[in-house]
Design an enzyme around this catalytic site. Structure first.
Site, mmCIF file in Angstrom:
data_model
loop_
_atom_site.group_PDB
_atom_site.id
_atom_site.type_symbol
_atom_site.label_atom_id
_atom_site.label_comp_id
_atom_site.label_asym_id
_atom_site.label_seq_id
_atom_site.Cartn_x
_atom_site.Cartn_y
_atom_site.Cartn_z
ATOM 1 N N ARG A 1 -2.336 33.711 -19.159
ATOM 2 C CA ARG A 1 -2.615 34.293 -17.981
ATOM 3 C C ARG A 1 -1.596 35.917 -18.391
ATOM 4 O O ARG A 1 -0.910 35.464 -17.569
ATOM 5 C CB ARG A 1 -3.302 34.476 -16.785
ATOM 6 C CG ARG A 1 -3.487 34.858 -16.158
ATOM 7 C CD ARG A 1 -5.035 35.325 -15.861
ATOM 8 N NE ARG A 1 -6.019 35.787 -14.946
ATOM 9 C CZ ARG A 1 -6.298 36.836 -15.028
ATOM 10 N NH1 ARG A 1 -7.632 36.666 -15.744
ATOM 11 N NH2 ARG A 1 -6.930 37.419 -13.585
ATOM 12 N N GLU B 1 0.908 -1.382 0.089
ATOM 13 C CA GLU B 1 -0.294 0.185 -0.074
ATOM 14 C C GLU B 1 1.092 1.063 -0.089
ATOM 15 O O GLU B 1 1.040 2.225 -0.427
ATOM 16 C CB GLU B 1 -0.763 -0.085 1.186
ATOM 17 C CG GLU B 1 -2.053 1.467 1.418
ATOM 18 C CD GLU B 1 -2.436 1.187 2.502
ATOM 19 O OE1 GLU B 1 -3.294 1.741 2.802
ATOM 20 O OE2 GLU B 1 -2.939 -0.003 3.020
ATOM 21 N N GLN C 1 8.312 36.120 -10.945
ATOM 22 C CA GLN C 1 9.040 34.975 -9.910
ATOM 23 C C GLN C 1 8.582 33.856 -8.967
ATOM 24 O O GLN C 1 9.192 33.118 -9.113
ATOM 25 C CB GLN C 1 10.444 35.486 -9.581
ATOM 26 C CG GLN C 1 11.448 34.647 -9.042
ATOM 27 C CD GLN C 1 13.032 34.992 -8.200
ATOM 28 O OE1 GLN C 1 12.626 35.635 -7.634
ATOM 29 N NE2 GLN C 1 13.649 34.320 -8.678
#
Length: 383
Positions: free
Chosen positions: A268, A242, A279
């Site tokens: 954008r 797991e 930055q």
């Protein structure tokens, strides 16, 4: 270790991605309502997701472990439904794998093909309200009676409990033997005395979670997995599988996040230039890329070690710790990069963040993973 992929493996990866992308319809609504889709599960079974890493004798495709892990990474890239992604990984690594190792041949022949085909869903019932990280301190008991056992107790935080037909239930058969008195049983969830109780949760909402309450629930002796007292061995091996691979698909999800964030940062514009030129944004993207590549290396290394019978409990804990923490942080970074768009449910970006929170809890919390690593280093700090 050579992690280059051949043409067959890359073709499988692309095939899995294309299939996984067909599973994203109506996800926003399904997430809001917390709906598990048996139809989606069946589609995954029919495609072959549940039989990647199983021998052909039990209905599997018998892929090697590295190839199976690559396929599950690809599945996480294509499928935006992290609840379904998690449920499938749980079934592959936490149900089918221990079944393959510890079940009798008769049990394997009866159940593994049904797991592969999607006919039966099984869940793993270890945790209890007072036995989470300390799972072996469980209070659920299995009293020996004629022909079988009577189960009494309550299991908590069980994925798929409200919808699964079966559960692998850990219970104490010998109260005087401490952890060595734990045994494992395959229980029918509709059996008399077994009551599933759904519970609501923050994320991975399409993977229903609940409790299982047992009140004199009879389990035939034929449904015991392995001999009495083998529970601790099953638990140890199950947790190793797991921790190693349950988050394999989240590596693919991180790759998708990164691509979407880079695309958004390029397109954008604010103050007359792409936000990626700032930055603060570009640094977040660089961090996302670094986390992703390290996660891939850890995942592939662990698959290679398992494939070559090299047991490494520390690396399993490190793999789980890094991927879970990275998915959570990268999900937060993706929300911040996308700003208001990232905060809106309709775009699915905030859903990754909600889903990622659970990854630092299951398979042992991040704190438990750190304790395991420290203990194995011989430097465990005691209060």
């Amino acid at each position: 270790m050579d992690f280059s992929w051949n043409k067959t493996q890359l073709a499988l990866k692309e095939k899995v991605i294309q299939f996984a992308q067909t599973l994203n319809d109506n996800l926003v609504e399904r997430d809001k309502q917390g709906l598990f889709s048996r139809e989606q599960w069946q589609k995954c079974a029919d495609f072959g997701i549940l039989k990647l890493y199983l021998p052909t004798i039990y209905g599997g495709d018998n892929y090697d472990l590295l190839t199976a892990v690559l396929a599950m990474e690809a599945f996480g890239y294509g499928c935006r439904d992290n609840g379904l992604v998690l449920a499938l990984n749980e079934h592959i690594w936490c149900i089918q794998q221990p079944f393959l190792i510890f079940a009798s041949e008769e049990q394997k022949q009866k159940y593994l093909p049904a797991f592969c085909s999607g006919e039966l869903i099984c869940t793993q019932a270890i945790s209890e309200e007072s036995a989470g990280s300390d799972a072996l301190n469980m209070q659920t008991t299995a009293q020996k009676v004629t022909g079988g056992y009577l189960l009494n107790g309550k299991k908590s935080y069980i994925s798929l409990a409200p919808v699964a037909e079966l559960s692998l239930v850990f219970a104490k058969t010998n109260l005087q033997a401490a952890q060595w008195g734990i045994s494992l049983f395959l229980v029918e969830n509709n059996a008399t005395g077994c009551t599933p109780i759904p519970r609501d949760k923050m994320g991975t909402r399409t993977n229903p979670l609940g409790d299982l309450v047992f009140e004199d629930c009879f389990v035939p002796e034929a449904n015991r997995i392995g001999r009495e007292g083998i529970g601790v061995s099953v638990f140890s091996q199950t947790m190793d599988w797991e921790r190693s691979f349950i988050l394999a698909s989240y590596v693919g999800a991180m790759a998708y996040q990164l691509e979407q964030s880079v695309h958004y940062a390029k397109n954008r514009q604010q103050y007359g230039e792409p936000i990626g030129n700032y930055q603060s944004v570009s640094n977040r993207i660089a961090d996302m890329k670094s986390r992703l590549e390290i996660a891939r290396l850890l995942l592939y290394k662990q698959a290679w070690q398992k494939q070559n019978q090299k047991l490494n409990l520390m690396d399993a804990a490190i793999t789980n710790l890094h991927i879970s923490e990275s998915f959570l942080q990268s999900s937060l970074d993706a929300v911040r990069i996308h700003g208001g768009r990232g905060y809106l449910s309709e775009f699915g970006i905030e859903r990754d963040l909600r889903d990622a929170v659970g990854s630092v809890i299951y398979a042992g919390t991040s704190d438990i993973q750190r304790n395991i690593i420290a203990k194995l280093l011989g430097k465990r700090i005691k209060s």
